[in-house]
Structures are given as structure tokens and as C-alpha cells.
Scaffold this motif. Structure first.
Motif, PDB file in Angstrom:
ATOM      1  N   GLN A  13       0.698  -1.119  -0.059  1.00 28.00           N
ATOM      2  CA  GLN A  13      -0.058  -0.146   0.050  1.00 28.00           C
ATOM      3  C   GLN A  13       0.941   1.270  -0.021  1.00 28.00           C
ATOM      4  OE1 GLN A  13      -3.328  -0.167  -0.265  1.00 28.00           O
ATOM      5  NE2 GLN A  13      -2.870  -2.495  -0.715  1.00 28.00           N
ATOM      6  N   THR A  14       0.427   2.140  -0.648  1.00 25.69           N
ATOM      7  CA  THR A  14       1.414   3.378  -0.832  1.00 25.69           C
ATOM      8  C   THR A  14       0.907   4.657   0.058  1.00 25.69           C
ATOM      9  OG1 THR A  14      -0.283   4.208  -2.544  1.00 25.69           O
ATOM     10  CG2 THR A  14       1.693   3.042  -3.412  1.00 25.69           C
ATOM     11  N   GLY A  15      -0.038   4.023   1.182  1.00 28.17           N
ATOM     12  CA  GLY A  15      -0.100   5.350   2.222  1.00 28.17           C
ATOM     13  C   GLY A  15      -1.200   6.291   1.457  1.00 28.17           C
ATOM     14  N   ASP A  16      -0.786   7.692   1.654  1.00 28.84           N
ATOM     15  CA  ASP A  16      -1.740   8.906   1.233  1.00 28.84           C
ATOM     16  C   ASP A  16      -1.538   9.154  -0.160  1.00 28.84           C
ATOM     17  OD1 ASP A  16      -0.658  10.299   4.478  1.00 28.84           O
ATOM     18  OD2 ASP A  16      -2.370   8.824   4.060  1.00 28.84           O
ATOM     19  N   VAL A  17      -0.588   8.726  -1.013  1.00 29.99           N
ATOM     20  CA  VAL A  17      -0.703   9.196  -2.179  1.00 29.99           C
ATOM     21  C   VAL A  17      -0.556   8.115  -3.231  1.00 29.99           C
ATOM     22  CG1 VAL A  17       0.642  11.166  -1.375  1.00 29.99           C
ATOM     23  CG2 VAL A  17       2.070   9.289  -1.860  1.00 29.99           C
ATOM     24  N   LEU A  82      20.161  -4.013   1.582  1.00 37.43           N
ATOM     25  CA  LEU A  82      19.338  -2.720   2.300  1.00 37.43           C
ATOM     26  C   LEU A  82      20.373  -2.154   3.200  1.00 37.43           C
ATOM     27  CD1 LEU A  82      15.854  -3.518   3.624  1.00 37.43           C
ATOM     28  CD2 LEU A  82      16.737  -2.077   1.754  1.00 37.43           C
ATOM     29  N   PRO A  83      20.600  -0.712   3.036  1.00 41.23           N
ATOM     30  CA  PRO A  83      21.328  -0.119   3.992  1.00 41.23           C
ATOM     31  C   PRO A  83      20.547  -0.124   5.478  1.00 41.23           C
ATOM     32  CG  PRO A  83      19.983   1.306   2.887  1.00 41.23           C
ATOM     33  CD  PRO A  83      19.699   0.223   2.293  1.00 41.23           C
ATOM     34  N   SER A  84      21.632   0.010   6.531  1.00 40.88           N
ATOM     35  CA  SER A  84      21.251  -0.040   7.817  1.00 40.88           C
ATOM     36  C   SER A  84      19.962   1.126   8.091  1.00 40.88           C
ATOM     37  CB  SER A  84      22.223   0.194   8.896  1.00 40.88           C
ATOM     38  OG  SER A  84      22.954   1.620   8.839  1.00 40.88           O
ATOM     39  N   PRO A  85      19.373   1.044   8.872  1.00 42.06           N
ATOM     40  CA  PRO A  85      18.285   2.142   9.113  1.00 42.06           C
ATOM     41  C   PRO A  85      19.006   3.396   9.472  1.00 42.06           C
ATOM     42  CG  PRO A  85      17.553   0.176  10.338  1.00 42.06           C
ATOM     43  CD  PRO A  85      18.828  -0.092   9.906  1.00 42.06           C
ATOM     44  N   ASP A  86      20.018   3.527  10.376  1.00 45.11           N
ATOM     45  CA  ASP A  86      20.979   4.803  10.661  1.00 45.11           C
ATOM     46  C   ASP A  86      21.519   5.365   9.236  1.00 45.11           C
ATOM     47  OD1 ASP A  86      20.106   4.499  13.200  1.00 45.11           O
ATOM     48  OD2 ASP A  86      21.946   3.617  13.901  1.00 45.11           O
ATOM     49  N   ALA A  87      22.293   4.355   8.639  1.00 46.56           N
ATOM     50  CA  ALA A  87      22.753   5.207   7.264  1.00 46.56           C
ATOM     51  C   ALA A  87      21.728   5.498   6.356  1.00 46.56           C
ATOM     52  CB  ALA A  87      23.616   3.645   6.653  1.00 46.56           C
ATOM     53  N   PHE A  88      20.732   4.874   6.218  1.00 53.04           N
ATOM     54  CA  PHE A  88      19.444   5.306   5.423  1.00 53.04           C
ATOM     55  C   PHE A  88      19.047   6.756   5.838  1.00 53.04           C
ATOM     56  CE2 PHE A  88      15.274   5.255   3.659  1.00 53.04           C
ATOM     57  CZ  PHE A  88      15.703   5.481   2.322  1.00 53.04           C
ATOM     58  N   GLU A  89      18.784   6.672   7.192  1.00 52.30           N
ATOM     59  CA  GLU A  89      18.172   7.882   7.997  1.00 52.30           C
ATOM     60  C   GLU A  89      19.115   9.241   7.515  1.00 52.30           C
ATOM     61  OE1 GLU A  89      15.941   7.702  11.494  1.00 52.30           O
ATOM     62  OE2 GLU A  89      17.587   9.005  12.346  1.00 52.30           O
ATOM     63  N   ASP A  90      20.442   8.927   7.714  1.00 57.08           N
ATOM     64  CA  ASP A  90      21.321   9.888   7.484  1.00 57.08           C
ATOM     65  C   ASP A  90      21.437  10.333   6.066  1.00 57.08           C
ATOM     66  OD1 ASP A  90      22.007   9.863  10.234  1.00 57.08           O
ATOM     67  OD2 ASP A  90      23.910   8.896   9.943  1.00 57.08           O
ATOM     68  N   LEU A 121      12.357   3.911   0.496  1.00 54.53           N
ATOM     69  CA  LEU A 121      11.377   4.978   1.341  1.00 54.53           C
ATOM     70  C   LEU A 121      10.350   4.405   1.992  1.00 54.53           C
ATOM     71  CD1 LEU A 121      12.277   7.913  -0.830  1.00 54.53           C
ATOM     72  CD2 LEU A 121      12.746   7.921   1.503  1.00 54.53           C
ATOM     73  N   ARG A 122       9.695   3.453   1.297  1.00 51.21           N
ATOM     74  CA  ARG A 122       8.431   2.829   1.773  1.00 51.21           C
ATOM     75  C   ARG A 122       8.699   2.015   2.841  1.00 51.21           C
ATOM     76  NH1 ARG A 122       4.344   3.837   2.666  1.00 51.21           N
ATOM     77  NH2 ARG A 122       3.186   1.990   1.908  1.00 51.21           N
ATOM     78  N   TYR A 123       9.627   0.992   2.561  1.00 51.76           N
ATOM     79  CA  TYR A 123      10.018   0.116   3.526  1.00 51.76           C
ATOM     80  C   TYR A 123      10.482   0.765   5.027  1.00 51.76           C
ATOM     81  CZ  TYR A 123      12.764  -3.643   5.943  1.00 51.76           C
ATOM     82  OH  TYR A 123      13.211  -4.261   6.979  1.00 51.76           O
ATOM     83  N   PHE A 124      11.325   1.817   4.726  1.00 49.37           N
ATOM     84  CA  PHE A 124      11.787   2.462   6.129  1.00 49.37           C
ATOM     85  C   PHE A 124      10.697   3.475   6.490  1.00 49.37           C
ATOM     86  CE2 PHE A 124      16.224   0.946   4.793  1.00 49.37           C
ATOM     87  CZ  PHE A 124      16.441   0.500   5.976  1.00 49.37           C
ATOM     88  N   GLY A 125       9.520   3.315   6.171  1.00 54.69           N
ATOM     89  CA  GLY A 125       8.246   4.142   6.716  1.00 54.69           C
ATOM     90  C   GLY A 125       7.732   5.416   6.017  1.00 54.69           C
ATOM     91  N   THR A 159      12.769   9.970   9.916  1.00 50.61           N
ATOM     92  CA  THR A 159      13.217   8.837  10.985  1.00 50.61           C
ATOM     93  C   THR A 159      13.109   7.380  10.378  1.00 50.61           C
ATOM     94  OG1 THR A 159      12.782  10.041  12.954  1.00 50.61           O
ATOM     95  CG2 THR A 159      13.032   7.712  13.066  1.00 50.61           C
ATOM     96  N   ALA A 160      13.922   6.639   9.981  1.00 48.06           N
ATOM     97  CA  ALA A 160      13.978   5.498   9.623  1.00 48.06           C
ATOM     98  C   ALA A 160      13.198   4.396  10.351  1.00 48.06           C
ATOM     99  CB  ALA A 160      15.214   4.786   8.937  1.00 48.06           C
ATOM    100  N   ARG A 161      12.105   3.681  10.079  1.00 49.74           N
ATOM    101  CA  ARG A 161      11.519   2.649  10.790  1.00 49.74           C
ATOM    102  C   ARG A 161      11.283   1.485   9.583  1.00 49.74           C
ATOM    103  NH1 ARG A 161       9.113   7.581  12.598  1.00 49.74           N
ATOM    104  NH2 ARG A 161       9.385   8.047  14.546  1.00 49.74           N
TER     105      ARG A 161
END
Length: 291
Positions: A13-17, A82-90, A121-125, A159-161
Motif C-alpha cells: 500500500q502506498t499510504g496517502d498518495v 539494504l542499508p542500515s536504518p541509521d545509514a539510510f536515515e542519515d 523509502l516505503r520500507y523505512f516508513g 526517521t527510518a522505521r
């Protein structure tokens, strides 16, 4: 083992858009409510995407490097893990990405790299991600302006989730090839094992179905209409009535196929490690030919 059901309620699902945006709508957004605009041009074995960006890009766009920002270094997990959450968030914060602001991603034309950016981007929230259908070429062909100016970027607050999209590992892909539908998004020649220009082993995951990514778009690089895509995937057994997964060589073109399936109304999980991860385990079987 990750399976297509490991993230209930997030089946593509693509959320709001809506996941796609055309040139006219993006041009209007840039005039009235500018999104965060990411240039993710990249081509396996081709010229560096940064060179294309420096030669001209959409006004306000920030360059994002697929190899550096949308993936971790290659290794046993695959060529584009996949990059780590921290690396992707940065990386996304440096690019100006914030949770409450729509992100539009584009590449040259066929959305291969943009599809990976959309999925990651979708995977990380991030729920408000769109792909420019037809990419940079469609923008230029419509007579819209480009620039070589690199924008000053205000850091974002993203924030990567992890967990926003369903994902497969090797065991999950093998199980899905037996109990559901596992699509191979590489070329038919690579699927059959006739030609393998990148990885050291040729062939495909036993039970997988050949579904080359090139069949998702027209000659102009734009995605085919949803009904056409639905028919295409339906003929391959991929419908919303079964569990569907996708892999490719390293999880890039397969992300594009997940996007195409989304447009067709078919939820699908991504095997991020894909073939480049599968073949690192000598115990994993390899099939060749059309079967």
C-alpha cells in the motif's frame, strides 16, 4: 524467514498518495507546494548518475546515489543489500527528506532506479513517495526547465522505521516459489541461464516464473496502464488472490516490478538480496531453461 505476510496491512500500500506522478502534475506541485525532489539516475555498467545530474536536473532536485545511499556495500547479502536504518536515515536527512513532506523520485526514463528509491523509502516508513513517470526524459520532452544549479538543502527530519513493505529472504523466496508465485524480473536470457553478464552463476531459483521488468513499461519508459499490467501479471499467475514475491539480480529491477504490481493492484514482497544473495549459499539449488 521473511514472508509476504510478515508485514500484515502493508502489502504494497502506498499510504496517502498514488505512487506515480506525471510531468504536468509535478510542474504544478513545484510552483505551489514543492515536494522533496530526488534525482536517482543510475545505470548498471553505465555512466555515473552524478555526471548526469551535474549536466542538468530538475530545479530543486538533490542527487541520491543508489550504490551509496539506497544500498549497503556489496557482500554475502547481495550486490545491493539494504542499508542500515541509521545509514539510510542519515542519507535521506542530508537530502532534505522529512516525514510530513511528499518525496518525488526520478531517474532517466524507465523508473528502474526510482523504483528502488520508492521501495526503500516505503520500507523505512515514508508513506508519501511518488515516482515521476517517464523520468527526466519525459520532463525535458515536455519542455520543462532544467538547471545545473545544486540547491542548498535544509536537512530533513526523516526517521527510518523498517518494516513498511513486505520483504523476503532466501528461505522465504524458496518457500514462495512452491506455495505462491515468485517472479524473476531479470531478462529471459538470464532467467534461462543462457547469459549471465554480472553474477558468477547463471540460472534461476527453482519454481520462479520469468517476468522481465522491461515488460512493465512502454517504449517511452512510462508504466503501462494498470489494466494492462494486471493482465500481464495475471497470465503469469500473479494476482491478489495468491502470495507474490519478486527478485532480480540484486534487488533493483525487482523493486521496479513491485511498483508495477502495486499499480496492477497486486501486493508483492521483495527479495532484496535476490540472485546475488541466493548463489552465495552452495546449498541453494539452481535451475536453468524455461521450466
Amino acid at each position: 524467514m521473511d514472508t509476504p505476510l510478515s508485514n500484515p496491512g502493508n502489502h504494497g500500500q502506498t499510504g496517502d498518495v498514488q505512487p506515480l506522478i506525471d510531468v504536468a502534475d509535478l510542474a504544478r506541485l513545484l510552483r505551489h507546494d514543492p515536494p522533496t525532489l530526488l534525482d536517482v539516475r543510475w545505470r548498471l555498467g553505465g555512466p555515473p548518475g552524478r555526471a548526469a545530474y551535474d549536466g542538468g536536473h530538475l530545479p530543486g532536485a538533490v542527487f541520491v546515489d543508489l550504490d551509496r545511499d539506497l544500498a549497503a556495500p556489496p557482500g554475502p547479502k547481495g550486490r545491493h543489500p539494504l542499508p542500515s536504518p541509521d545509514a539510510f536515515e542519515d542519507a535521506m536527512r542530508r537530502a532534505g527528506v522529512s516525514a510530513g513532506r511528499t518525496v518525488v523520485v526520478y531517474d532517466d526514463a524507465d523508473s528502474t532506479a526510482a523504483g528502488r528509491a520508492w521501495w526503500t523509502l516505503r520500507y523505512f516508513g515514508h508513506t508519501r513517495v511518488r515516482v515521476l513517470d517517464g523520468g527526466y526524459h519525459a520532463w525535458v520532452n515536455a519542455g520543462e526547465p532544467v538547471t545545473t544549479e545544486v540547491p542548498d538543502v535544509e536537512p530533513g527530519d526523516f526517521t527510518a522505521r523498517p518494516g513498511g513493505m513486505p520483504m523476503l529472504d532466501a528461505a522465504g523466496a524458496a518457500a514462495l516459489a512452491k506455495a505462491g508465485v515468485l517472479l524473476d524480473a531479470r531478462s529471459a536470457e538470464r532467467y534461462r541461464g543462457e547469459n549471465e553478464p554480472v553474477d558468477p552463476v547463471a540460472g534461476h531459483i527453482p519454481g520462479a516464473v520469468s517476468a522481465p521488468t522491461v515488460g512493465n513499461v512502454g517504449v517511452d519508459g512510462r508504466f503501462l496502464p494498470p489494466g494492462v499490467l494486471r493482465d500481464r501479471f495475471g497470465e503469469l499467475g500473479a494476482t491478489d488472490a495468491v502470495d507474490v514475491g519478486v527478485y532480480c539480480g540484486s534487488g533493483v529491477t525487482a523493486a521496479h516490478e513491485v511498483l508495477a504490481l502495486n499499480l496492477a493492484g497486486v501486493p508483492a514482497a521483495l527479495y532484496v538480496g535476490s540472485w546475488s544473495n541466493w548463489i552465495t549459499d552452495p546449498g541453494n539449488p539452481v535451475a536453468t531453461g524455461d521450466s
